[in-house]
Scaffold this active site. Structure first.
Site, PDB file in Angstrom:
ATOM      1  N   LYS A  53       1.420  -1.371   0.168  1.00  0.00           N
ATOM      2  CA  LYS A  53      -0.344   0.582   0.170  1.00  0.00           C
ATOM      3  C   LYS A  53       0.736   1.117  -0.156  1.00  0.00           C
ATOM      4  O   LYS A  53       0.702   2.000  -0.200  1.00  0.00           O
ATOM      5  CB  LYS A  53      -1.485  -0.390   1.207  1.00  0.00           C
ATOM      6  CG  LYS A  53      -1.962  -0.853   0.796  1.00  0.00           C
ATOM      7  CD  LYS A  53      -3.001  -1.057   2.329  1.00  0.00           C
ATOM      8  CE  LYS A  53      -4.188  -2.300   1.605  1.00  0.00           C
ATOM      9  NZ  LYS A  53      -4.728  -3.100   3.131  1.00  0.00           N
ATOM     10  N   GLN A 112      -4.647  -2.117   8.980  1.00  0.00           N
ATOM     11  CA  GLN A 112      -5.314  -3.210   8.840  1.00  0.00           C
ATOM     12  C   GLN A 112      -5.730  -4.329   9.851  1.00  0.00           C
ATOM     13  O   GLN A 112      -5.368  -4.243  10.867  1.00  0.00           O
ATOM     14  CB  GLN A 112      -3.347  -3.490   8.510  1.00  0.00           C
ATOM     15  CG  GLN A 112      -3.231  -4.634   7.638  1.00  0.00           C
ATOM     16  CD  GLN A 112      -4.183  -4.870   5.999  1.00  0.00           C
ATOM     17  OE1 GLN A 112      -3.759  -3.672   6.211  1.00  0.00           O
ATOM     18  NE2 GLN A 112      -3.591  -5.820   5.070  1.00  0.00           N
ATOM     19  N   ASP A 163     -11.336   2.333   3.346  1.00  0.00           N
ATOM     20  CA  ASP A 163     -11.741   1.261   3.786  1.00  0.00           C
ATOM     21  C   ASP A 163     -13.292   0.898   3.271  1.00  0.00           C
ATOM     22  O   ASP A 163     -13.493  -0.695   2.580  1.00  0.00           O
ATOM     23  CB  ASP A 163     -11.411   0.117   4.273  1.00  0.00           C
ATOM     24  CG  ASP A 163      -9.927  -0.523   4.348  1.00  0.00           C
ATOM     25  OD1 ASP A 163      -9.175  -0.997   3.315  1.00  0.00           O
ATOM     26  OD2 ASP A 163      -9.096  -0.424   5.933  1.00  0.00           O
TER      27      ASP A 163
END
Ligand code: GUN
Length: 290
Positions: free
Chosen positions: A52, A96, A119
């Site tokens: 990322k 995460q 997200d």
């Protein structure tokens, strides 16, 4: 059989984003900035987050990686999220998953400002997705829809089976495929561990999207001739022949399934790169909204 090549599709998307970033730079505006929070040292999560950060650099975004010890308390993590919510320099951030067992993931997701939730995991954004309102769509299902769009896969009126019902992939995937849109307008069934006659159900699917995290679970007898098969799975299995000591294996028995399909993704050049590109798209969107 044609491969759904997420690697080349995602390269196109990254180029498009990089072009937009160079225009932002030329107008002397601040470039998009993504932050990623990594708690602990899980090998796969380390890898995903490293990608990322690398992707951000490649398209010209700023990024910040926040590494926190696996022993951090839930409250300390919530405080960090509060700080990121308030940080004007950051357009969007991700925490995460999975998190260590002593931290309640739902509490963490609920603490993220929906305007920075790139997200697309928090209730406001999931709710907007269900209502068909503009929002941040969870990266993996969004990436799969983008693959269907770019390969002009016909989905309308098709039987689509989504194998797996996670909040991150299976559930939003089913919502997107059933929406009145293109791609979409499919007749969708969500299958899971308690589903009966799974083989027959999967074999009736024109479009089979597999996200159950069980290596090579989908075998040739579960696939209808001519089906479109999308493999979300990516599990590390030990492999001494690899420098890393492991290889990534999907949820579909690719070698035995591929010749039955009209289109199929492959691990790791299918869904994975599209997920990464989708996060960049969401971060750009977060920047543009501010
Ligand atoms: N873990 C596995 N996939 C994801 C993802 O898309 N976002 C976050 N935050 N964690 C993940």
């Amino acid at each position: 059989m044609q491969l759904l090549d997420g690697k080349s599709c995602s390269e196109q998307i990254r180029q498009e984003i990089a072009q937009t970033v160079s225009e932002i730079r030329a107008s002397k505006d601040r470039v998009p900035h993504l932050a990623a929070v990594l708690v602990g040292n899980d090998g796969a999560s380390e890898n995903y987050v490293a990608f990322k950060v690398k992707d951000c650099a490649e398209v010209g975004f700023d990024s910040t990686l926040i590494r926190l010890d696996a022993t951090i308390s839930e409250q300390e993590l919530l405080d960090k999220i509060d700080e990121l919510n308030r940080n004007e320099a950051i357009d969007g951030f991700i925490v995460q998953l999975p998190l260590p067992a002593h931290i309640d993931e739902n509490k963490v997701i609920l603490a993220i400002d929906p305007a920075k939730d790139v997200d697309g995991f928090c209730p406001e954004n999931v709710g907007k997705l269900s209502l068909g309102l503009p929002t941040f769509i969870s990266a993996t299902p969004n990436g799969i829809m983008e693959l269907f769009r770019r390969y002009d896969i016909e989905t309308e009126g098709k039987n689509c089976v989504v194998l797996g019902r996670s909040n991150i992939v299976g559930t939003p995937m089913a919502v997107l495929m059933s929406r009145n849109s293109n791609p979409g307008n499919a007749t969708v069934t969500i299958a899971h561990s308690r589903t009966k006659n799974l083989t027959e159900l999967c074999a009736s699917a024109d479009i089979l999207i597999v996200a159950i995290g069980k290596t090579e679970f989908v075998t040739a007898d579960m696939v209808k001739p001519g089906a479109v098969v999308v493999d979300v799975g990516q599990t590390r299995v030990p492999d001494d022949s690899k420098k890393s000591g492991f290889r990534n294996v999907g949820d579909v028995d690719f070698e035995n399934v591929k010749d039955k399909c009209s289109y199929i993704t492959y691990v790791t050049g299918g869904v994975g790169p599209m997920t990464r590109a989708s996060l960049l798209q969401n971060t750009l969107k977060a920047h543009q909204r501010r």
